[in-house]
Design a protein around this motif. Structure first.
Motif, short mmCIF file in Angstrom:
data_model
loop_
_atom_site.label_atom_id
_atom_site.label_comp_id
_atom_site.label_asym_id
_atom_site.label_seq_id
_atom_site.Cartn_x
_atom_site.Cartn_y
_atom_site.Cartn_z
N ASP A 113 -2.08 7.79 -8.50
CA ASP A 113 -3.36 7.28 -9.00
C ASP A 113 -3.65 5.85 -8.55
N ASN A 114 -2.61 5.11 -8.13
CA ASN A 114 -2.77 3.71 -7.75
C ASN A 114 -2.22 3.49 -6.34
N PRO A 115 -3.08 3.45 -5.33
CA PRO A 115 -2.61 3.34 -3.95
C PRO A 115 -2.16 1.94 -3.53
N THR A 116 -2.37 0.94 -4.38
CA THR A 116 -1.97 -0.43 -4.04
C THR A 116 -1.14 -1.00 -5.18
N ARG A 117 -0.01 -1.60 -4.82
CA ARG A 117 0.90 -2.19 -5.81
C ARG A 117 1.22 -3.63 -5.42
N ARG A 158 0.86 -1.19 0.00
CA ARG A 158 0.00 0.00 0.00
C ARG A 158 0.89 1.23 0.00
N THR A 159 0.79 2.01 -1.06
CA THR A 159 1.61 3.23 -1.18
C THR A 159 0.85 4.47 -0.71
N GLY A 160 -0.44 4.35 -0.50
CA GLY A 160 -1.21 5.46 0.06
C GLY A 160 -1.67 6.49 -0.95
N GLY A 161 -1.54 6.22 -2.24
CA GLY A 161 -2.05 7.16 -3.22
C GLY A 161 -1.25 8.44 -3.36
N ARG A 162 0.01 8.41 -2.97
CA ARG A 162 0.88 9.58 -3.15
C ARG A 162 2.27 9.06 -3.50
#
Length: 134
Positions: A121-125, A9-13
């Motif tokens: 744009d993608n909060p989960t990787r 989880r990158t948190g959308g930032r």
């Protein structure tokens, strides 16, 4: 070869996420070999850097300087300046391969394995760890 996928989880930032602990857990008990870390995304990379002393923030600042989020990019879907995120893997590859000796990743004292994700744009990787025994 043994392989697993983790969700990050990158948190959308824009973020630099330290994966070293998860990678160490994956290779524990496997002996000698190679660890391959791969981010199957067009807008993320894997970096071996120091974290926690400001280098992770410095990396994001350097990326902003090198690849600004403005309207110069031809690739235009997503948030403004998102085209730069698609250029990132040319500078920070989406993979790294590291030696594993005695079930431990042979990193230097201050090195960490990090997911570099400038794409808010993608909060989960996802990141794939693969181990090839020696």
């Amino acid at each position: 070869m043994e392989s697993t996928v983790i969700t990050v989880r990158t948190g959308g930032r824009p973020s630099v996420v330290d994966l070293t602990g998860q990678a160490a857990d994956f290779v524990a008990g496997r002996g000698d070999g190679l660890l391959h870390v791969f981010a199957p995304h067009a807008t993320a990379g894997i970096a071996i850097i120091e974290t926690g002393a400001g280098s992770d923030d410095d990396l994001l600042t350097a990326l902003d300087d090198l690849l600004p989020t403005d309207d110069r990019w031809r690739h235009r879907h997503g948030s403004p300046g998102h085209g730069r995120d698609h250029v990132l893997p040319a500078f920070i590859a989406p993979y790294a391969t590291l030696p594993v000796l005695g079930s431990r990743i042979a990193l230097g004292t201050w090195q960490s394995i990090c997911l570099v994700d400038p794409n808010g744009d993608n909060p989960t990787r996802q990141v794939r760890f693969s181990f090839l025994a020696g």
